[in-house]
Write a protein that holds these residues in place. Structure first.
Motif, PDB file in Angstrom:
ATOM      1  N   MET A  48      10.793 -11.624 -16.272  1.00  0.00           N
ATOM      2  CA  MET A  48       9.137 -10.725 -16.224  1.00  0.00           C
ATOM      3  C   MET A  48       8.502  -9.572 -15.059  1.00  0.00           C
ATOM      4  N   SER A  49       7.979  -9.079 -15.950  1.00  0.00           N
ATOM      5  CA  SER A  49       7.551  -7.925 -14.945  1.00  0.00           C
ATOM      6  C   SER A  49       6.917  -7.567 -14.294  1.00  0.00           C
ATOM      7  N   LYS A  50       6.629  -6.699 -14.242  1.00  0.00           N
ATOM      8  CA  LYS A  50       5.181  -6.925 -12.313  1.00  0.00           C
ATOM      9  C   LYS A  50       4.119  -6.809 -13.382  1.00  0.00           C
ATOM     10  N   GLN A  51       3.848  -6.280 -14.011  1.00  0.00           N
ATOM     11  CA  GLN A  51       3.007  -6.286 -14.516  1.00  0.00           C
ATOM     12  C   GLN A  51       1.825  -7.660 -15.377  1.00  0.00           C
ATOM     13  N   GLU A  52       3.369  -8.473 -15.763  1.00  0.00           N
ATOM     14  CA  GLU A  52       3.218 -10.241 -16.233  1.00  0.00           C
ATOM     15  C   GLU A  52       3.221 -11.189 -15.364  1.00  0.00           C
ATOM     16  N   SER A  53       3.847 -10.412 -14.914  1.00  0.00           N
ATOM     17  CA  SER A  53       3.585 -11.423 -13.360  1.00  0.00           C
ATOM     18  C   SER A  53       2.423 -11.987 -12.895  1.00  0.00           C
ATOM     19  N   LEU A  54       1.462 -10.999 -12.970  1.00  0.00           N
ATOM     20  CA  LEU A  54      -0.470 -10.682 -12.606  1.00  0.00           C
ATOM     21  C   LEU A  54      -0.527 -12.231 -13.940  1.00  0.00           C
ATOM     22  N   ILE A  55      -1.572 -12.647 -12.641  1.00  0.00           N
ATOM     23  CA  ILE A  55      -2.612 -12.901 -13.423  1.00  0.00           C
ATOM     24  C   ILE A  55      -3.904 -12.649 -12.623  1.00  0.00           C
ATOM     25  N   ILE A  56      -4.771 -11.321 -13.672  1.00  0.00           N
ATOM     26  CA  ILE A  56      -6.075 -10.941 -13.458  1.00  0.00           C
ATOM     27  C   ILE A  56      -7.144 -11.457 -14.038  1.00  0.00           C
ATOM     28  N   GLY A  57      -7.779 -11.932 -12.697  1.00  0.00           N
ATOM     29  CA  GLY A  57      -9.840 -11.928 -13.158  1.00  0.00           C
ATOM     30  C   GLY A  57      -9.776 -13.241 -12.744  1.00  0.00           C
ATOM     31  N   ARG A  58     -10.884 -13.342 -12.916  1.00  0.00           N
ATOM     32  CA  ARG A  58     -11.792 -15.072 -11.750  1.00  0.00           C
ATOM     33  C   ARG A  58     -11.306 -16.383 -13.304  1.00  0.00           C
ATOM     34  N   GLN A  59     -11.685 -16.115 -14.666  1.00  0.00           N
ATOM     35  CA  GLN A  59     -11.706 -17.421 -15.493  1.00  0.00           C
ATOM     36  C   GLN A  59     -10.175 -17.632 -15.853  1.00  0.00           C
ATOM     37  N   PRO A  60      -9.585 -16.419 -16.200  1.00  0.00           N
ATOM     38  CA  PRO A  60      -7.785 -16.512 -16.783  1.00  0.00           C
ATOM     39  C   PRO A  60      -7.493 -17.184 -14.840  1.00  0.00           C
ATOM     40  N   LEU A  61      -7.641 -17.072 -14.213  1.00  0.00           N
ATOM     41  CA  LEU A  61      -6.756 -17.409 -12.944  1.00  0.00           C
ATOM     42  C   LEU A  61      -7.648 -18.963 -12.541  1.00  0.00           C
ATOM     43  N   ILE A  62      -8.496 -19.348 -13.366  1.00  0.00           N
ATOM     44  CA  ILE A  62      -8.957 -21.167 -13.421  1.00  0.00           C
ATOM     45  C   ILE A  62      -8.653 -21.642 -14.063  1.00  0.00           C
ATOM     46  N   GLU A  63      -8.412 -20.942 -15.906  1.00  0.00           N
ATOM     47  CA  GLU A  63      -7.417 -21.520 -15.926  1.00  0.00           C
ATOM     48  C   GLU A  63      -6.346 -21.528 -16.355  1.00  0.00           C
ATOM     49  N   ALA A  64      -5.781 -20.776 -15.309  1.00  0.00           N
ATOM     50  CA  ALA A  64      -3.603 -20.865 -15.290  1.00  0.00           C
ATOM     51  C   ALA A  64      -3.392 -22.038 -13.809  1.00  0.00           C
ATOM     52  N   LEU A  65      -4.860 -22.462 -12.901  1.00  0.00           N
ATOM     53  CA  LEU A  65      -4.227 -23.231 -12.175  1.00  0.00           C
ATOM     54  C   LEU A  65      -5.204 -24.748 -12.400  1.00  0.00           C
ATOM     55  N   ARG A  66      -5.549 -24.981 -13.838  1.00  0.00           N
ATOM     56  CA  ARG A  66      -5.764 -26.072 -14.025  1.00  0.00           C
ATOM     57  C   ARG A  66      -4.313 -26.628 -15.585  1.00  0.00           C
ATOM     58  N   SER A  67      -3.823 -25.438 -15.309  1.00  0.00           N
ATOM     59  CA  SER A  67      -2.968 -25.942 -16.607  1.00  0.00           C
ATOM     60  C   SER A  67      -1.434 -26.404 -15.722  1.00  0.00           C
ATOM     61  N   GLY A  68      -1.940 -26.082 -14.365  1.00  0.00           N
ATOM     62  CA  GLY A  68      -0.618 -26.514 -13.362  1.00  0.00           C
ATOM     63  C   GLY A  68      -0.218 -25.361 -13.339  1.00  0.00           C
ATOM     64  N   ARG A  69      -0.246 -24.603 -14.567  1.00  0.00           N
ATOM     65  CA  ARG A  69       1.384 -23.200 -14.043  1.00  0.00           C
ATOM     66  C   ARG A  69       1.446 -23.041 -12.584  1.00  0.00           C
ATOM     67  N   ALA A  70       2.796 -23.215 -12.370  1.00  0.00           N
ATOM     68  CA  ALA A  70       3.030 -22.610 -10.861  1.00  0.00           C
ATOM     69  C   ALA A  70       2.574 -21.513 -10.501  1.00  0.00           C
ATOM     70  N   ILE A  71       2.080 -20.686  -9.066  1.00  0.00           N
ATOM     71  CA  ILE A  71       1.521 -19.387  -8.577  1.00  0.00           C
ATOM     72  C   ILE A  71       1.691 -19.402  -7.398  1.00  0.00           C
ATOM     73  N   ASP A  72       2.419 -18.745  -6.720  1.00  0.00           N
ATOM     74  CA  ASP A  72       2.790 -18.520  -5.715  1.00  0.00           C
ATOM     75  C   ASP A  72       1.736 -17.720  -5.046  1.00  0.00           C
ATOM     76  N   LYS A  73       0.358 -16.613  -5.153  1.00  0.00           N
ATOM     77  CA  LYS A  73      -0.388 -16.575  -4.110  1.00  0.00           C
ATOM     78  C   LYS A  73      -1.482 -16.390  -4.992  1.00  0.00           C
ATOM     79  N   ILE A  74      -2.771 -16.143  -4.113  1.00  0.00           N
ATOM     80  CA  ILE A  74      -3.857 -16.152  -4.950  1.00  0.00           C
ATOM     81  C   ILE A  74      -5.002 -14.637  -3.641  1.00  0.00           C
ATOM     82  N   LEU A  75      -4.709 -13.899  -4.108  1.00  0.00           N
ATOM     83  CA  LEU A  75      -5.296 -12.192  -3.727  1.00  0.00           C
ATOM     84  C   LEU A  75      -6.743 -12.505  -4.094  1.00  0.00           C
ATOM     85  N   VAL A  76      -7.534 -12.328  -2.927  1.00  0.00           N
ATOM     86  CA  VAL A  76      -9.222 -12.210  -3.233  1.00  0.00           C
ATOM     87  C   VAL A  76      -9.747 -11.471  -2.224  1.00  0.00           C
ATOM     88  N   GLN A  77     -10.682 -10.619  -2.720  1.00  0.00           N
ATOM     89  CA  GLN A  77     -11.172  -9.377  -2.054  1.00  0.00           C
ATOM     90  C   GLN A  77     -12.099 -10.155  -1.549  1.00  0.00           C
TER      91      GLN A  77
END
Length: 245
Positions: free
Chosen positions: A1-30
């Motif tokens: 997995m490349s650095k870019q591929e390991s990022l989930i970018i944007g609000r809605q993509p993140l919500i969908e990833a969380l609801r799907s149960g995808r494993a996430i290390d950390k969320i960075l919020v501005q």
């Protein structure tokens, strides 16, 4: 997995990833990011026990040139599991638990090496905190020679609560102490147990060490400083494996 591929970018993509149960290390919020969607993200991060960190916009801009909408998540390379679930699975198999808990170990190469030794010596799980430990990234995976993919990785928001849970399941907890009289080969390592390994400079945090059942040292011939933490873990786990065989 490349650095870019390991990022989930944007609000809605993140919500969908969380609801799907995808494993996430950390969320960075501005910092100062707000709105209904951000409230939903915060709620989901609490529900799925994903750590969230507030960062300046510059950090997010450095990570991607895409429109991040004030939020970027780091996708996990491993699946994080629940402590109670893993305890039930291990005991259902008739195995004697041999767990390793990491406290304040930030060098990902050490974490990878520890996972490799743990897997080789029959340890079923690695317990890590959601903050204050090195990320299980590509370098950690490489250092583990793939062992991280074959172990139960348990992420908890409190190591002390995890120790309480281990005790409730009849699991002994051991940690090293330079002043301890007991040697590592005197420990009852054939019993269900968990070894707490701490930061090389500071050791295991006092409040956590206080919760341990037994304290031990690894004897050395010389009066040199100490073993590297991954080497020390390997020695302890090999002793456990030898006793259990």
């Amino acid at each position: 997995m490349s650095k870019q591929e390991s990022l989930i970018i944007g609000r809605q993509p993140l919500i969908e990833a969380l609801r799907s149960g995808r494993a996430i290390d950390k969320i960075l919020v501005q910092k100062n990011a707000n709105g209904e969607v951000m409230s939903a993200i915060r709620a989901l991060s609490n529900e799925y026990k994903v750590p969230m960190q507030m960062v300046p916009a510059e950090k997010l801009n450095y990570m991607t040139k895409a429109n991040h909408q004030g939020v970027i998540a780091l996708a996990a390379l491993v699946e994080y599991k629940d402590l109670e679930t893993v305890l039930d699975e291990v005991q259902a198999k008739g195995e004697v638990p041999l767990f390793v808990m990491l406290d304040g170990i930030t060098d990902v190469r050490n974490i990878g090496a520890i996972a490799r030794s743990a897997h080789c010596c029959g340890s079923q799980a690695l317990i890590i905190p959601d903050k204050g430990v090195g990320a299980l990234n590509e370098e950690a995976m490489k250092s583990s020679a793939g062992a991280l993919e074959h172990m139960n990785i348990i992420r908890v928001n409190s190591l002390l609560k995890a120790v309480d849970t281990l005790h409730e399941h009849g699991i002994l907890v051991f940690t090293s102490d330079m002043k301890a009289d007991k040697k590592v080969f005197d420990l009852p390592l054939t019993e269900a147990c968990c070894i707490i390994m701490g930061n090389e400079e500071k050791g295991v945090q006092p409040y956590l060490a206080k919760a341990a059942d037994e304290y031990f040292t690894i004897p050395m011939v010389t009066k040199f400083d100490s073993f590297n933490v991954s080497v020390a873990t390997g020695i302890i786990l090999y002793e456990a494996m030898k006793n259990r065989m």
